[in-house]
Structures are given as structure tokens and as C-alpha cells.
Design an enzyme around this catalytic site. Structure first.
Site, PDB file in Angstrom:
ATOM      1  N   LYS A 121      -6.818 -29.950  18.375  1.00  0.00           N
ATOM      2  CA  LYS A 121      -8.005 -30.342  17.837  1.00  0.00           C
ATOM      3  C   LYS A 121      -9.133 -30.666  18.690  1.00  0.00           C
ATOM      4  O   LYS A 121     -10.548 -30.282  18.291  1.00  0.00           O
ATOM      5  CB  LYS A 121      -7.738 -31.682  16.631  1.00  0.00           C
ATOM      6  CG  LYS A 121      -8.903 -32.081  15.800  1.00  0.00           C
ATOM      7  CD  LYS A 121      -8.542 -33.258  15.057  1.00  0.00           C
ATOM      8  CE  LYS A 121      -8.470 -34.414  15.703  1.00  0.00           C
ATOM      9  NZ  LYS A 121      -8.496 -35.637  14.853  1.00  0.00           N
ATOM     10  N   ASP A 139      -9.053 -31.840  11.169  1.00  0.00           N
ATOM     11  CA  ASP A 139      -8.938 -33.027  11.229  1.00  0.00           C
ATOM     12  C   ASP A 139      -8.372 -33.735   9.619  1.00  0.00           C
ATOM     13  O   ASP A 139      -8.098 -32.903   8.950  1.00  0.00           O
ATOM     14  CB  ASP A 139      -9.882 -34.149  11.676  1.00  0.00           C
ATOM     15  CG  ASP A 139     -11.037 -33.921  10.684  1.00  0.00           C
ATOM     16  OD1 ASP A 139     -11.078 -33.123   9.807  1.00  0.00           O
ATOM     17  OD2 ASP A 139     -12.055 -35.020  10.844  1.00  0.00           O
TER      18      ASP A 139
END
Length: 211
Positions: A121, A139
Site C-alpha cells: 500500500k 486501504d
């Protein structure tokens, strides 16, 4: 699951509402962005920005970070959760950047993920914001929105990322994750989505809409 024409409309509306979305972490260059994203794990962007405001006025390169040192860094970020571990990671990744990459942030996801404190991420965020690559950083907000709306359902973040990569039309990929994060943060909230303000509510597959 939303159909292709619905997805086109979905992102066209998000684009119309916010033509040039931006991340909410403050930074001055790719290195400080990398540091900010590492610090943001299990912390709010607001909290990270408060901690880095003075830090980034003083430190904007790996060299300066190493000169500041781990103890000095901790003094700046001690209000952020897990600051001890994060300080160690930032110092170690700064050492690696200097040793192996001449102090520059590499534009490669696999290489970024080898740095301490950097996961997929984080790497995707840095590549997208710093280098303008159409990566999608999934997320909790994006995971929720993708599943709740029927945009790109998946049982884990990797499956959602893969589904978004496949289903999001090319013209929208660059800003895709910003639109979805902001939508999840301020409209499609976890506990009580504000469906009355949602520009895609008629497309959304969520059965428990609050309209």
C-alpha cells in the site's frame, strides 16, 4: 457487482465533484512523502501532518535524516502511534536509500517493498503521488467502498486491488484511489454512510442505504 457502464458513470461523477483530488499527507518531495506514508500506518493523516510540520522544514533528504538521528526523529514523531518502531524504520530506509540508490526514492514497487516499514500500500501511494503512476493503494476506506458499492468486491486487499486494476477504466486510474479514499473517509463512512450526500447512491449496491 456494478456493470462496466455503471463504473464509467461512477467515476465520471466522482471526477465532476472533485476534478483534481489530492492526498491529505503533507510532503515536499518523494523522500518526505515516503517518510510520511510510513509514519501514517495506524495513524491519522492529521496527526502525521502535525508531527512532520517542523520535521520537514529541517529534514528533506536521507542525509539530513541520518544527521538528525533516531533519537532526534523520535522527538518529532512521539505523538504518533508506534513511533519507536517507525523511527527505526525511517532511519534504516534512509541508510538503504543512501547506500543503494544515491539517496533517491526508487520508482519500482518491488524494490520499495524491500525497504523497512514499506508494504504494498505504501509503495503504491508513493508511486502514484510522487511519480504519477496509475497505482491503486487499497486501504480500509477503499476496501469498504469497493465491497459496499459493488464496484470491485474482494475478500482481501489484494483481491480488491486486482479487481480495481481490471475494472476501473484507464482514464480514471490515476486518481482512482484518491477519489475512493476521500469518498470513504467523508461520505461512505464505516459506521454510518452519508448516503444523502453521495453522488453515486443510485448506482451503489449497498442494501442498507441511509437516504
Amino acid at each position: 457487482m456494478l456493470k462496466r457502464d455503471q463504473i464509467e458513470t461512477f467515476f465520471a461523477r466522482l471526477q465532476a465533484a472533485n476534478p483534481a483530488p489530492k492526498g491529505e499527507l503533507n510532503y515536499v518531495n518523494p523522500y518526505t512523502l515516503l517518510v510520511a506514508v510510513v509514519l501514517s500506518a495506524q495513524a491519522t493523516d492529521v496527526g502525521v501532518n502535525k508531527a512532520t510540520e517542523k520535521l520537514f522544514q529541517r529534514v528533506d533528504t536521507p542525509q539530513k535524516m541520518l544527521k538528525l538521528g533516531e533519537a532526534g526523529l523520535k522527538e518529532h514523531i512521539k505523538t504518533i502511534g508506534l513511533f519507536n518502531t517507525k523511527a527505526k524504520n525511517v532511519i534504516r530506509l534512509s541508510e538503504i536509500l543512501l547506500r543503494d540508490f544515491k539517496g533517491e526514492v526508487p520508482q519500482d514497487r518491488d524494490i520499495l517493498q524491500t525497504l523497512p516499514g514499506v508494504g504494498r500500500k505504501t509503495a503504491n501511494v508513493v508511486l502514484n503521488i510522487a511519480f504519477g503512476l496509475p497505482t491503486i493503494a487499497v486501504d480500509t476506506h477503499i476496501f469498504r467502498v469497493a465491497n459496499r458499492t459493488g464496484l470491485a468486491p474482494g475478500k482481501d486487499v489484494l483481491k480488491v486491488e486486482a479487481a480495481l486494476e481490471k475494472r476501473v477504466p484507464e482514464p480514471f486510474k490515476l486518481h482512482c484511489h484518491h477519489w475512493l479514499i476521500l469518498h470513504g473517509r467523508y461520505v461512505c463512512k464505516a459506521r454510518k454512510p452519508d448516503c444523502g450526500r453521495c453522488v453515486v447512491r443510485d448506482l451503489c449496491q449497498f442494501k442498507e442505504k441511509n437516504v
